[in-house]
Scaffold this motif. Structure first.
Motif, PDB file in Angstrom:
ATOM      1  N   PHE A  28       0.871  -1.178   0.000  1.00  0.00           N
ATOM      2  CA  PHE A  28       0.000   0.000   0.000  1.00  0.00           C
ATOM      3  C   PHE A  28       0.906   1.225   0.000  1.00  0.00           C
ATOM      4  O   PHE A  28       1.900   1.267   0.712  1.00  0.00           O
ATOM      5  CB  PHE A  28      -0.900   0.019   1.242  1.00  0.00           C
ATOM      6  N   ASP A  29       0.542   2.250  -0.778  1.00  0.00           N
ATOM      7  CA  ASP A  29       1.452   3.399  -0.844  1.00  0.00           C
ATOM      8  C   ASP A  29       0.865   4.719  -0.373  1.00  0.00           C
ATOM      9  O   ASP A  29       1.586   5.699  -0.234  1.00  0.00           O
ATOM     10  CB  ASP A  29       2.051   3.553  -2.243  1.00  0.00           C
ATOM     11  N   THR A  30      -0.436   4.758  -0.103  1.00  0.00           N
ATOM     12  CA  THR A  30      -1.043   5.999   0.365  1.00  0.00           C
ATOM     13  C   THR A  30      -2.136   5.673   1.375  1.00  0.00           C
ATOM     14  O   THR A  30      -2.876   4.710   1.195  1.00  0.00           O
ATOM     15  CB  THR A  30      -1.667   6.790  -0.807  1.00  0.00           C
ATOM     16  N   PHE A  31      -2.216   6.497   2.415  1.00  0.00           N
ATOM     17  CA  PHE A  31      -3.237   6.327   3.446  1.00  0.00           C
ATOM     18  C   PHE A  31      -3.860   7.680   3.756  1.00  0.00           C
ATOM     19  O   PHE A  31      -3.194   8.707   3.675  1.00  0.00           O
ATOM     20  CB  PHE A  31      -2.633   5.758   4.736  1.00  0.00           C
ATOM     21  N   GLN A  32      -5.127   7.635   4.148  1.00  0.00           N
ATOM     22  CA  GLN A  32      -5.818   8.854   4.572  1.00  0.00           C
ATOM     23  C   GLN A  32      -6.741   8.489   5.724  1.00  0.00           C
ATOM     24  O   GLN A  32      -7.612   7.630   5.581  1.00  0.00           O
ATOM     25  CB  GLN A  32      -6.626   9.429   3.410  1.00  0.00           C
ATOM     26  N   GLU A  33      -6.534   9.153   6.863  1.00  0.00           N
ATOM     27  CA  GLU A  33      -7.426   8.919   7.995  1.00  0.00           C
ATOM     28  C   GLU A  33      -8.794   9.514   7.689  1.00  0.00           C
ATOM     29  O   GLU A  33      -8.895  10.580   7.088  1.00  0.00           O
ATOM     30  CB  GLU A  33      -6.844   9.544   9.257  1.00  0.00           C
ATOM     31  N   THR A  34      -9.838   8.820   8.107  1.00  0.00           N
ATOM     32  CA  THR A  34     -11.208   9.291   7.923  1.00  0.00           C
ATOM     33  C   THR A  34     -11.922   9.257   9.269  1.00  0.00           C
ATOM     34  O   THR A  34     -11.398   8.724  10.249  1.00  0.00           O
ATOM     35  CB  THR A  34     -11.977   8.403   6.921  1.00  0.00           C
ATOM     36  N   GLU A  35     -13.126   9.804   9.307  1.00  0.00           N
ATOM     37  CA  GLU A  35     -13.935   9.763  10.533  1.00  0.00           C
ATOM     38  C   GLU A  35     -14.242   8.321  10.940  1.00  0.00           C
ATOM     39  O   GLU A  35     -14.305   7.996  12.111  1.00  0.00           O
ATOM     40  CB  GLU A  35     -15.239  10.523  10.324  1.00  0.00           C
ATOM     41  N   ALA A  36     -14.418   7.454   9.947  1.00  0.00           N
ATOM     42  CA  ALA A  36     -14.819   6.070  10.217  1.00  0.00           C
ATOM     43  C   ALA A  36     -13.644   5.120  10.366  1.00  0.00           C
ATOM     44  O   ALA A  36     -13.815   3.997  10.847  1.00  0.00           O
ATOM     45  CB  ALA A  36     -15.734   5.566   9.105  1.00  0.00           C
ATOM     46  N   GLY A  37     -12.447   5.543   9.961  1.00  0.00           N
ATOM     47  CA  GLY A  37     -11.292   4.648  10.031  1.00  0.00           C
ATOM     48  C   GLY A  37     -10.153   5.153   9.178  1.00  0.00           C
ATOM     49  O   GLY A  37      -9.537   6.162   9.471  1.00  0.00           O
ATOM     50  N   VAL A  38      -9.896   4.452   8.056  1.00  0.00           N
ATOM     51  CA  VAL A  38      -8.776   4.821   7.192  1.00  0.00           C
ATOM     52  C   VAL A  38      -9.066   4.384   5.757  1.00  0.00           C
ATOM     53  O   VAL A  38      -9.719   3.369   5.529  1.00  0.00           O
ATOM     54  CB  VAL A  38      -7.450   4.197   7.707  1.00  0.00           C
ATOM     55  N   ASP A  39      -8.596   5.183   4.813  1.00  0.00           N
ATOM     56  CA  ASP A  39      -8.611   4.804   3.406  1.00  0.00           C
ATOM     57  C   ASP A  39      -7.188   4.393   3.046  1.00  0.00           C
ATOM     58  O   ASP A  39      -6.233   5.103   3.381  1.00  0.00           O
ATOM     59  CB  ASP A  39      -9.040   5.966   2.515  1.00  0.00           C
ATOM     60  N   ALA A  40      -7.049   3.254   2.371  1.00  0.00           N
ATOM     61  CA  ALA A  40      -5.744   2.758   1.958  1.00  0.00           C
ATOM     62  C   ALA A  40      -5.771   2.523   0.453  1.00  0.00           C
ATOM     63  O   ALA A  40      -6.769   2.048  -0.085  1.00  0.00           O
ATOM     64  CB  ALA A  40      -5.416   1.466   2.701  1.00  0.00           C
ATOM     65  N   PHE A  41      -4.668   2.859  -0.211  1.00  0.00           N
ATOM     66  CA  PHE A  41      -4.599   2.768  -1.664  1.00  0.00           C
ATOM     67  C   PHE A  41      -3.472   1.828  -2.073  1.00  0.00           C
ATOM     68  O   PHE A  41      -2.323   2.001  -1.657  1.00  0.00           O
ATOM     69  CB  PHE A  41      -4.392   4.151  -2.275  1.00  0.00           C
ATOM     70  N   LEU A  42      -3.843   0.843  -2.891  1.00  0.00           N
ATOM     71  CA  LEU A  42      -2.913  -0.181  -3.340  1.00  0.00           C
ATOM     72  C   LEU A  42      -2.783  -0.106  -4.856  1.00  0.00           C
ATOM     73  O   LEU A  42      -3.792  -0.210  -5.562  1.00  0.00           O
ATOM     74  CB  LEU A  42      -3.440  -1.563  -2.939  1.00  0.00           C
ATOM     75  N   PRO A  43      -1.558   0.063  -5.382  1.00  0.00           N
ATOM     76  CA  PRO A  43      -1.400   0.041  -6.835  1.00  0.00           C
ATOM     77  C   PRO A  43      -1.881  -1.308  -7.398  1.00  0.00           C
ATOM     78  O   PRO A  43      -1.594  -2.363  -6.826  1.00  0.00           O
ATOM     79  CB  PRO A  43       0.109   0.210  -7.040  1.00  0.00           C
ATOM     80  N   LEU A  44      -2.615  -1.252  -8.479  1.00  0.00           N
ATOM     81  CA  LEU A  44      -3.167  -2.468  -9.074  1.00  0.00           C
ATOM     82  C   LEU A  44      -2.076  -3.479  -9.401  1.00  0.00           C
ATOM     83  O   LEU A  44      -2.272  -4.680  -9.218  1.00  0.00           O
ATOM     84  CB  LEU A  44      -3.957  -2.116 -10.339  1.00  0.00           C
ATOM     85  N   VAL A  45      -0.913  -3.016  -9.823  1.00  0.00           N
ATOM     86  CA  VAL A  45       0.173  -3.921 -10.189  1.00  0.00           C
ATOM     87  C   VAL A  45       0.685  -4.720  -8.998  1.00  0.00           C
ATOM     88  O   VAL A  45       1.314  -5.768  -9.171  1.00  0.00           O
ATOM     89  CB  VAL A  45       1.349  -3.175 -10.869  1.00  0.00           C
ATOM     90  N   ALA A  46       0.419  -4.260  -7.778  1.00  0.00           N
ATOM     91  CA  ALA A  46       0.875  -4.960  -6.575  1.00  0.00           C
ATOM     92  C   ALA A  46      -0.151  -5.963  -6.055  1.00  0.00           C
ATOM     93  O   ALA A  46       0.142  -6.740  -5.148  1.00  0.00           O
ATOM     94  CB  ALA A  46       1.199  -3.944  -5.470  1.00  0.00           C
ATOM     95  N   PHE A  47      -1.357  -5.946  -6.615  1.00  0.00           N
ATOM     96  CA  PHE A  47      -2.434  -6.801  -6.114  1.00  0.00           C
ATOM     97  C   PHE A  47      -2.177  -8.273  -6.435  1.00  0.00           C
ATOM     98  O   PHE A  47      -1.699  -8.609  -7.508  1.00  0.00           O
ATOM     99  CB  PHE A  47      -3.771  -6.384  -6.717  1.00  0.00           C
ATOM    100  N   SER A  48      -2.514  -9.122  -5.467  1.00  0.00           N
ATOM    101  CA  SER A  48      -2.500 -10.569  -5.663  1.00  0.00           C
ATOM    102  C   SER A  48      -3.500 -11.174  -4.678  1.00  0.00           C
ATOM    103  O   SER A  48      -3.906 -10.527  -3.711  1.00  0.00           O
ATOM    104  CB  SER A  48      -1.107 -11.154  -5.417  1.00  0.00           C
ATOM    105  N   ASP A  49      -3.884 -12.410  -4.924  1.00  0.00           N
ATOM    106  CA  ASP A  49      -4.789 -13.088  -3.993  1.00  0.00           C
ATOM    107  C   ASP A  49      -4.151 -13.234  -2.618  1.00  0.00           C
ATOM    108  O   ASP A  49      -4.824 -13.098  -1.591  1.00  0.00           O
ATOM    109  CB  ASP A  49      -5.198 -14.457  -4.542  1.00  0.00           C
ATOM    110  N   THR A  50      -2.857 -13.503  -2.590  1.00  0.00           N
ATOM    111  CA  THR A  50      -2.145 -13.630  -1.310  1.00  0.00           C
ATOM    112  C   THR A  50      -2.189 -12.314  -0.542  1.00  0.00           C
ATOM    113  O   THR A  50      -2.450 -12.301   0.662  1.00  0.00           O
ATOM    114  CB  THR A  50      -0.683 -14.047  -1.555  1.00  0.00           C
ATOM    115  N   LEU A  51      -1.940 -11.214  -1.243  1.00  0.00           N
ATOM    116  CA  LEU A  51      -1.976  -9.901  -0.598  1.00  0.00           C
ATOM    117  C   LEU A  51      -3.382  -9.587  -0.100  1.00  0.00           C
ATOM    118  O   LEU A  51      -3.554  -9.045   0.994  1.00  0.00           O
ATOM    119  CB  LEU A  51      -1.496  -8.817  -1.558  1.00  0.00           C
ATOM    120  N   GLN A  52      -4.399  -9.936  -0.887  1.00  0.00           N
ATOM    121  CA  GLN A  52      -5.785  -9.722  -0.464  1.00  0.00           C
ATOM    122  C   GLN A  52      -6.073 -10.491   0.817  1.00  0.00           C
ATOM    123  O   GLN A  52      -6.689  -9.964   1.742  1.00  0.00           O
ATOM    124  CB  GLN A  52      -6.758 -10.140  -1.578  1.00  0.00           C
TER     125      GLN A  52
END
Length: 93
Positions: A28-52
């Motif tokens: 994950f390369d970017t995070f943003q705190e929110t009122e409800a928790g956190v938003d996390a952003f994962l580059p699509l190229v880094a996605f895998s079933d194991t990572l999920q």
């Protein structure tokens, strides 16, 4: 670059911070705190079933919940700049 956006809901701010710290050890390369928790952003190229599976395990360990959305890549700087209007300052600055 295309991304997956994880909108993570947590019980407390402290739990959100712990989840953010643990996810930061993954690609994950970017995070943003929110009122409800956190938003996390994962580059699509880094996605895998194991990572999920790792991501779900971390969030579930702290009784969090999440949704995942796809975000198509775009020129974010151009989008940001388009929201500003020029300011006329005159002959003297």
């Amino acid at each position: 670059m295309d991304y997956y956006h994880y909108s993570i809901k947590t019980e407390t701010k402290q739990v959100a911070e712990i989840i953010m710290a643990l996810l930061s050890e993954l690609p994950f390369d970017t995070f943003q705190e929110t009122e409800a928790g956190v938003d996390a952003f994962l580059p699509l190229v880094a996605f895998s079933d194991t990572l999920q599976n790792e991501t779900e395990e971390i969030i579930n360990r702290f009784k969090g919940s999440f949704t995942r959305d796809f975000i198509k890549g775009q020129n974010w700087n151009e989008l940001w700049e388009s929201n500003f209007s020029p300011i006329q300052v005159g002959d003297f600055c």
